[in-house]
Enzyme design. Structure first.
Site, PDB file in Angstrom:
ATOM      1  N   VAL A 146       0.895  -5.699 -15.122  1.00  0.00           N
ATOM      2  CA  VAL A 146       0.495  -7.195 -15.125  1.00  0.00           C
ATOM      3  C   VAL A 146       1.470  -7.921 -16.010  1.00  0.00           C
ATOM      4  CG1 VAL A 146      -1.172  -8.786 -15.647  1.00  0.00           C
ATOM      5  CG2 VAL A 146      -1.745  -6.642 -14.551  1.00  0.00           C
ATOM      6  N   GLU A 147       1.874  -7.570 -17.320  1.00  0.00           N
ATOM      7  CA  GLU A 147       2.451  -7.909 -18.107  1.00  0.00           C
ATOM      8  C   GLU A 147       4.042  -8.273 -17.848  1.00  0.00           C
ATOM      9  OE1 GLU A 147       2.016  -9.642 -20.783  1.00  0.00           O
ATOM     10  OE2 GLU A 147      -0.104  -9.056 -21.133  1.00  0.00           O
TER      11      GLU A 147
END
Length: 504
Positions: A146-147
């Site tokens: 996600v990051e």
């Protein structure tokens, strides 16, 4: 003290972590300004995919057509995520917001999601070890998807860096050093240690892992403001509508990623395998200042691959810090070559002497009946080097096969002059010498020369042809000619004849 830390974390993390953006309409995809989409796009345009030489490995567990994109009912999604929820201290639920991100990864960006899945195989064993050590749920090993889309050199517009996307102040707060030459936010191991500590700290503030994720994304101050505005609610979904729009998408994206990592085969998605995985590389301590170009030239590894394995260094220069261990990550297959040529790598380019070896690249096309040993002899290299340069496990060759060969100025001269002297290697001590040429550890007869006087030099640890030549005021070529040696290999205790100038 905790309030000071809380404020620091707020300012440090809020810039980047406030970027994640979810548009929850079921009928629309993620917009192009969604930071999660931007991270995937940045991975696509980076050299990471090329440098790791990903290869397709389709397992097709359910015999789907290769182009098939399976879709499932709401009930099946809900059932699967409920099953995941029963096995974790985190709270996994299914709703339209989670479904929107499942579609993002499994439909719109499925090709690149499979590459990201391959990248996870490089890092997740290390993630699991560190997260487990700190008592953090192992499901968080997928948070870097996600990051950063698993890009170790990912940089957000706000300046967050690395797999775990630390802002500079927060990174320093958790022990990550950043200066003009290194950025430990891009160090996969050290940044994972910092992320585990930070996430554990945030969980201690809220006693809820989804709330900890929201705080990791937007900062504890922003989450605390949402709690106050909600009238004192203390769970993520209770304060959801009071959070910034960016943070509203963060936890749903994390749940969607965990879902797809658990049910990838059901969506006809399989990891595109990288060239290396976590246990296929190792570290060496850097003893002196070092340039990646020199490593690349002498052990045949691309700059892109070296930079991918060593993202902590901002440039291709690796400094040796006093009082601090500096290390270089290399594929295990290259460790032997590095150690054998270590002195030459450190001294590469430090002299204008023509005797310093300059590597040149050649491609050899195997002819009918040619053997590995014959090709090695032709170019003045060892069979071990040829196999290492071409990722070969045996000496078996086939007609038309192309072999990558790295030669030196000395060897090029030898080949150009059609010299037929057999190459001498020490890669297999049990192999008898051919054509009466002695091995490196055997007595040798000096070539005929105007200077026949010599002395004996015993090779010590750390010696190279370059350092021995410098100590004795002669050239590398003179040493090799007197000892009838073609390779660059030396062994501790080996005896070399050293020509003595004049009357000795």
């Amino acid at each position: 003290m905790m309030r000071i830390l809380e404020k620091t974390c707020l300012f440090a993390v809020a810039f980047y972590c406030g970027l994640i953006n979810l548009y929850a309409q079921e009928t629309t995809g993620k917009k192009n300004d969604d930071p999660i989409v931007s991270m995937i796009d940045s991975l696509v345009t980076s050299k990471i995919i090329e440098s790791n030489k990903f290869s397709v490995n389709r397992n097709n567990k359910y015999n789907f057509h290769p182009d098939s994109i399976p879709q499932y009912s709401e009930a099946i999604y809900r059932q699967r995520i409920k099953k995941m929820d029963q096995k974790t201290p985190m709270e996994f639920i299914y709703n339209d917001k989670v479904k929107a991100y499942i579609d993002l990864y499994a439909v719109r960006y499925r090709k690149y999601s499979q590459i990201i899945m391959g990248l996870t195989e490089i890092y997740t064993p290390m993630f699991e070890q560190i997260l487990d050590k700190h008592g953090v749920p192992l499901e968080l090993k997928y948070l870097p998807i996600v990051e950063s889309a698993m890009n170790p050199i990912a940089k957000s517009p706000a300046g967050a860096m690395g797999l775990w996307q630390f802002m500079l102040p927060t990174g320093k707060l958790f022990g990550l050093e950043v200066n003009s030459v290194i950025d430990e936010r891009c160090d996969p191991i050290k940044s994972t240690e910092a992320a585990a500590k930070y996430l554990k700290y945030l969980h201690g503030l809220y006693n809820d892992w989804n709330m900890a994720l929201a705080a990791y994304n937007a900062g504890p101050g922003t989450v605390n403001n949402a709690i106050r505005r909600s009238g004192g609610k203390i769970t993520y979904w209770e304060i959801y509508s009071y959070l910034p729009r960016e943070t509203q998408g963060y936890v749903p994206a994390f749940i969607a990623v965990n879902y797809l990592m658990n049910y990838s085969a059901e969506h006809n998605m399989y990891p595109v395998e990288p060239k290396m995985k976590y246990f296929q590389y190792d570290t060496v301590h850097v003893k002196q200042d070092l340039k990646l170009e020199h490593v690349s030239n002498l052990i045949n590894i691309t700059i892109e691959e070296l930079k991918f394995l060593n993202p902590v260094y901002k440039t291709t220069f690796i400094p040796k810090f006093e009082g601090k261990n500096t290390y270089l990550f290399l594929p295990k297959s290259k460790m032997g070559e590095f150690l054998a040529l270590e002195d030459s790598i450190y001294n590469y380019g430090k002299s204008n002497s023509p005797e310093i070896l300059i590597a040149q690249e050649k491609t050899h096309v195997v002819k009918s009946g040619e053997t590995m040993q014959a090709i090695a002899s032709k170019y003045g290299v060892s069979t071990h080097q040829i196999k290492s340069w071409n990722n070969l496990k045996s000496n078996t060759l086939y007609k038309g096969q192309r072999l990558f060969i790295r030669t030196t100025q000395e060897n090029v001269s030898t080949v150009n002059n059609n010299t037929t002297t057999n190459s001498v290697t020490n890669e297999n001590k049990s192999t008898p010498p051919q054509n009466n040429v002695k091995t490196n550890n055997s007595p040798v007869t000096a070539n005929k020369s105007t200077n026949t006087n010599h002395k004996i030099y015993v090779v010590k640890s750390g010696d190279s042809f370059y350092t021995i030549a410098q100590k004795n005021g002669i050239t590398i070529d003179e040493i090799k000619k007197m000892n009838n040696i073609s390779s660059n290999n030396l062994q501790v205790g080996q005896k070399l004849k050293i020509p003595v100038k004049g009357n000795g």
